[in-house]
Scaffold this motif. Structure first.
Motif, PDB file in Angstrom:
ATOM      1  N   ALA A  69       0.825  -1.213   0.000  1.00  8.65           N
ATOM      2  CA  ALA A  69       0.000   0.000   0.000  1.00  8.65           C
ATOM      3  C   ALA A  69       0.854   1.256   0.000  1.00  8.65           C
ATOM      4  CB  ALA A  69      -0.930  -0.010   1.210  1.00  8.65           C
ATOM      5  N   THR A  70       1.998   1.195   0.676  1.00  8.57           N
ATOM      6  CA  THR A  70       2.836   2.384   0.802  1.00  8.57           C
ATOM      7  C   THR A  70       3.677   2.651  -0.435  1.00  8.57           C
ATOM      8  OG1 THR A  70       4.484   1.018   1.935  1.00  8.57           O
ATOM      9  CG2 THR A  70       2.925   2.252   3.308  1.00  8.57           C
ATOM     10  N   ALA A  71       3.680   1.730  -1.412  1.00 10.37           N
ATOM     11  CA  ALA A  71       4.382   1.984  -2.667  1.00 10.37           C
ATOM     12  C   ALA A  71       3.552   2.861  -3.593  1.00 10.37           C
ATOM     13  CB  ALA A  71       4.740   0.675  -3.358  1.00 10.37           C
ATOM     14  N   ARG A  72       2.275   3.072  -3.279  1.00  8.53           N
ATOM     15  CA  ARG A  72       1.391   3.997  -4.007  1.00  8.53           C
ATOM     16  C   ARG A  72       1.321   3.689  -5.500  1.00  8.53           C
ATOM     17  NH1 ARG A  72      -0.583   5.490   0.820  1.00  8.53           N
ATOM     18  NH2 ARG A  72       1.130   6.023   2.208  1.00  8.53           N
ATOM     19  N   GLU A 122       1.791  27.829 -11.401  1.00  7.01           N
ATOM     20  CA  GLU A 122       2.980  27.078 -10.994  1.00  7.01           C
ATOM     21  C   GLU A 122       3.450  26.146 -12.104  1.00  7.01           C
ATOM     22  OE1 GLU A 122       2.030  23.403  -8.345  1.00  7.01           O
ATOM     23  OE2 GLU A 122       0.578  24.941  -7.771  1.00  7.01           O
ATOM     24  N   ALA A 123       4.771  26.002 -12.211  1.00  8.27           N
ATOM     25  CA  ALA A 123       5.357  25.141 -13.232  1.00  8.27           C
ATOM     26  C   ALA A 123       5.292  23.691 -12.783  1.00  8.27           C
ATOM     27  CB  ALA A 123       6.803  25.544 -13.478  1.00  8.27           C
ATOM     28  N   PRO A 124       5.182  22.750 -13.728  1.00  8.64           N
ATOM     29  CA  PRO A 124       5.168  21.335 -13.352  1.00  8.64           C
ATOM     30  C   PRO A 124       6.502  20.909 -12.754  1.00  8.64           C
ATOM     31  CG  PRO A 124       5.321  21.586 -15.736  1.00  8.64           C
ATOM     32  CD  PRO A 124       5.044  22.943 -15.178  1.00  8.64           C
ATOM     33  N   VAL A 125       6.459  19.896 -11.908  1.00  7.89           N
ATOM     34  CA  VAL A 125       7.647  19.378 -11.238  1.00  7.89           C
ATOM     35  C   VAL A 125       7.955  17.995 -11.798  1.00  7.89           C
ATOM     36  CG1 VAL A 125       8.644  18.742  -9.013  1.00  7.89           C
ATOM     37  CG2 VAL A 125       7.102  20.694  -9.167  1.00  7.89           C
ATOM     38  N   ALA A 126       9.230  17.725 -12.027  1.00  8.11           N
ATOM     39  CA  ALA A 126       9.635  16.474 -12.675  1.00  8.11           C
ATOM     40  C   ALA A 126       9.541  15.289 -11.725  1.00  8.11           C
ATOM     41  CB  ALA A 126      11.072  16.599 -13.188  1.00  8.11           C
ATOM     42  N   VAL A 127       9.075  14.166 -12.245  1.00  8.61           N
ATOM     43  CA  VAL A 127       9.107  12.876 -11.551  1.00  8.61           C
ATOM     44  C   VAL A 127       9.559  11.823 -12.557  1.00  8.61           C
ATOM     45  CG1 VAL A 127       7.314  13.428  -9.851  1.00  8.61           C
ATOM     46  CG2 VAL A 127       6.658  12.473 -12.073  1.00  8.61           C
ATOM     47  N   LEU A 128      10.034  10.692 -12.045  1.00  8.82           N
ATOM     48  CA  LEU A 128      10.468   9.617 -12.932  1.00  8.82           C
ATOM     49  C   LEU A 128       9.290   8.986 -13.656  1.00  8.82           C
ATOM     50  CD1 LEU A 128      13.185   7.821 -10.756  1.00  8.82           C
ATOM     51  CD2 LEU A 128      13.520   9.487 -12.600  1.00  8.82           C
ATOM     52  N   MET A 129       8.181   8.807 -12.928  1.00  8.02           N
ATOM     53  CA  MET A 129       6.959   8.261 -13.503  1.00  8.02           C
ATOM     54  C   MET A 129       5.783   8.947 -12.825  1.00  8.02           C
ATOM     55  SD  MET A 129       7.601   4.139 -13.403  1.00  8.02           S
ATOM     56  CE  MET A 129       9.179   3.402 -13.842  1.00  8.02           C
ATOM     57  N   PRO A 130       4.736   9.305 -13.564  1.00  7.52           N
ATOM     58  CA  PRO A 130       3.564   9.913 -12.913  1.00  7.52           C
ATOM     59  C   PRO A 130       2.816   8.891 -12.072  1.00  7.52           C
ATOM     60  CG  PRO A 130       3.132   9.512 -15.230  1.00  7.52           C
ATOM     61  CD  PRO A 130       4.585   9.204 -15.023  1.00  7.52           C
ATOM     62  N   ALA A 131       2.133   9.377 -11.062  1.00  4.72           N
ATOM     63  CA  ALA A 131       1.367   8.488 -10.183  1.00  4.72           C
ATOM     64  C   ALA A 131       0.257   7.807 -10.975  1.00  4.72           C
ATOM     65  CB  ALA A 131       0.768   9.278  -9.025  1.00  4.72           C
ATOM     66  N   PRO A 132       0.085   6.512 -10.812  1.00 11.66           N
ATOM     67  CA  PRO A 132      -0.999   5.811 -11.515  1.00 11.66           C
ATOM     68  C   PRO A 132      -2.348   6.181 -10.938  1.00 11.66           C
ATOM     69  CG  PRO A 132       0.109   4.323  -9.987  1.00 11.66           C
ATOM     70  CD  PRO A 132       0.885   5.602  -9.965  1.00 11.66           C
ATOM     71  N   ASP A 133      -3.385   6.009 -11.755  1.00 15.79           N
ATOM     72  CA  ASP A 133      -4.741   6.326 -11.290  1.00 15.79           C
ATOM     73  C   ASP A 133      -5.201   5.346 -10.223  1.00 15.79           C
ATOM     74  OD1 ASP A 133      -4.933   8.481 -13.019  1.00 15.79           O
ATOM     75  OD2 ASP A 133      -5.705   7.250 -14.655  1.00 15.79           O
TER      76      ASP A 133
END
Length: 635
Positions: free
Chosen positions: A104-107, A443-454
């Motif tokens: 669960a904590t891996a989101r 506000e400008a977007p912030v970079a992530v390695l992968m977007p959060a899944p739905d």
């Protein structure tokens, strides 16, 4: 002699002296209502405390050394996870949290751990004998993972007794999150103790079971409710181990504890101190000598935001500070972009450095229990202990933590506290900086390695031996973020955001305060506030015709009057009527006029009022609906 003269010149103030000053400052206002704070669980916090007269022994971390800096590894690919892990360790981390796929904590992310080979790939180059590892598995998958980890250690030829691995078996936490047990509890308990026995035989001597309150915190529980759940869960594990022939004095060291730390500095610090004191009481009741527990902290998922995520660094710093001073043995800081997706190297580095600066530059670790002797913190710790112990006894009377969850008692208590929090957030009594207060639509977007899944929930079998309502996992900012998401959708669809025209009355100095308040208010809901320098008429009045013309040319469908109470009295009705005539479909007013003015303004078309303490979430939802162009084919 000089000291005596100074004492005579500056006599020590007493509480009565302070109260006399307070009474003069309050000018007849109620002391309790103005200065005494009551938490959502009813815990009273006074504005002033004296020195604690008889403080209990210090409540600090187990070792007189810096807390462990634990970094989460949740990249699905073992090779990439290994690269991130090595970078974290080289950058100052002293331990790794392996958040596995399905946990669960891996989101929605999580390291894929199919076998010992995939674990070997993820931990290549990691010196296990020097690094602490904490495991977070998919629900009820701890036995399989434990087998893989033990096999990996054996392949390396490392004696288990020299490794610091927190296996984190926690069927109670899994049940709380998922609302289901895959097996009847007696059978599951037997399997649990079998895994513990197997790991103990191999030489693993601590951290086999985990008491984890993050599920309670994410569901909206207060600190006393968290503490009570921790006690009830820990006691259940002691009982299960004792029934399997493991005496309490041998079982107690097998438990580790994990609690979230949030931006409420006082309650977080007191909560960590309280757990140590409460568990010592459990040990004493069991006939054991009190021993330091291993207690970890993780910055709270509930306080993370997607909007203006940079503010998450400030919240995480406060939480880390409080958890450290509360005696956490290890701390995990969620990277500031965690709510947006899989954090990149920069976000991970900032998470590490938040801890390293507090530990090594601010030297927070060097004092054991710095809150000891403070009247405020001792009183708050004791209040939490008393409330949590009473809740723990309630859970025990309900048959224990599993029975309480299966009957819905725990969920009902948490829901009551969660509703109080919801109201505080909706009315901005509990403001969220960057989200419900001081938003920035550009506000400008912030970079992530992968977007959060739905979809982030774990995949579960439909079969279950015991069912209950699962504890929800929520972030405080989600309702406001939903409005901002809808605003972004309108921007993409129409080329502009929902907007509101600020109808400023009178000269600039007169309307600035309420105009600024209104802009901050509406933009928290994703509604662009179209402001101006006013529409000056003669002798400080407003040119109503110019105001109406400016509204008509603004492209906005709704408007908000901003001005002084005097301006509302003299010009409010005329301005509202002019705005209606210019096509305004709805009109708000910044302020809270009393009757009979309120009735006259309503008659002129003013629909709602915005003010400190109003239900901002409800009003913003209504305003956004009024300000958003309808989709084609929709009325």
């Amino acid at each position: 002699m000089e000291d005596l003269e100074l004492a005579a010149a500056f006599p020590q103030a007493t509480r009565d002296d302070w109260l006399a000053q307070v009474e003069r400052a309050l000018k007849g206002a109620d002391f309790e209502k103005k200065l005494v704070f009551r938490s959502r669980e009813g815990i009273v916090v006074q504005p002033l405390y004296g020195k604690a007269e008889a403080a209990p022994p210090p409540l600090g971390r187990a070792e007189a050394e810096p807390w462990q800096v634990l970094q989460r590894i949740e990249h699905p690919d073992p090779t990439e996870a290994n690269r991130l892990a090595l970078a974290d360790l080289e950058g100052g981390a002293s331990g790794l949290v392996l958040a596995l796929a399905g946990s669960a904590t891996a989101r929605g992310f999580g390291l894929t751990l199919a076998d010992a080979d995939s674990l070997a790939a993820a931990l290549s180059g990691v010196l296990l004998e020097l690094v602490r590892i904490r495991l977070e598995t998919a629900p009820f998958d701890g036995r399989r993972v434990a087998t893989i980890v033990a096999e990996h250690a054996a392949r390396r030829g490392l004696p288990a007794s020299g490794l610091d691995i927190d296996f984190g078996l926690d069927p109670v936490g899994d049940f709380a999150r998922t609302g289901r047990l895959p097996l009847p509890w007696p059978e599951l308990a037997k399997r649990l103790t079998g895994t513990v026995a197997d790991l103990s035989t191999k030489g693993f001597a601590r951290g086999l079971l985990r008491v984890d309150t993050r599920a309670w915190h994410e569901a909206g529980a207060g600190p006393a409710q968290e503490l009570a759940a921790a006690l009830a869960t820990g006691v259940l594990y002691l009982r299960v181990l004792e029934e399997a022939g493991i005496a309490p004095e041998e079982a107690a060291p097998l438990l580790s504890f994990l609690m979230p730390a949030d931006a409420d500095a006082f309650f977080t610090l007191a909560k960590f101190r309280a757990l140590r004191r409460l568990w010592a009481r459990i040990e004493n009741v069991c006939g054991l000598a009190s021993r330091p527990i291993r207690l970890d902290a993780e910055t709270a998922w509930r306080m993370a935001t997607k909007r203006d995520p940079w503010v998450n660094m400030l919240r995480a710093t406060v939480a880390t500070f409080s958890g450290a001073l509360g005696g956490a043995d290890g701390i995990t800081v969620l990277p500031f972009t965690a709510a947006l997706g899989l954090p990149d190297g920069f976000a991970r580095r900032m998470a590490r450095n938040t801890q390293l600066i507090l530990a090594e530059e601010s030297n927070l670790w060097r004092v054991t229990d710095p809150a000891a002797g403070s009247g405020a913190f001792e009183a708050l710790t004791e209040a939490l202990c008393e409330r949590a112990w009473g809740l723990f006894q309630t859970i025990e009377r309900e048959g224990g933590i599993l029975a309480s969850l299966s009957a819905g008692h725990e969920q009902a208590r948490i829901a009551e506290t969660r509703e109080k929090a919801r109201r505080d957030i909706a009315t901005r009594k509990a403001p969220i900086t960057g989200t419900s207060e001081f938003p920035h639509l550009g506000e400008a977007p912030v970079a992530v390695l992968m977007p959060a899944p739905d979809e982030v929930g774990p995949a579960l079998s439909a079969d279950a031996a015991l069912l209950a309502e699962p504890l929800p996992s929520m972030r405080d900012a989600e309702p406001f973020e939903a409005l901002r998401d809808a605003s972004d959708d309108t921007l993409v669809r129409c080329g502009h955001r929902p907007s509101i025209f600020l109808a400023n009355l009178g000269p600039l100095a007169a309307f600035t305060a309420r105009s600024t308040f209104a802009r901050n208010f509406f933009e928290a809901g994703g509604i662009a506030a179209l402001t101006n320098d006013g529409f000056a008429g003669s002798r400080g009045t407003t040119d109503i015709a110019a105001l109406a013309a400016a509204f008509a040319g603004s492209g906005a469908a709704i408007a908000c009057l901003c001005g002084t109470d005097e301006a509302y009295e003299t010009e409010g009705e005329a301005a509202a009527a002019a705005l209606k005539g210019a096509g305004a479909t709805a009109i708000w007013l910044a302020g809270r006029p009393a009757e009979p003015l309120a009735a006259r303004l309503a008659g002129a078309g003013v629909e709602d009022y915005i003010f400190m303490g109003c239900d901002a979430l409800a009003l913003l939802t209504k305003a956004q609906a009024a300000a958003t162009p309808a989709r084609k084919g929709m009325s």
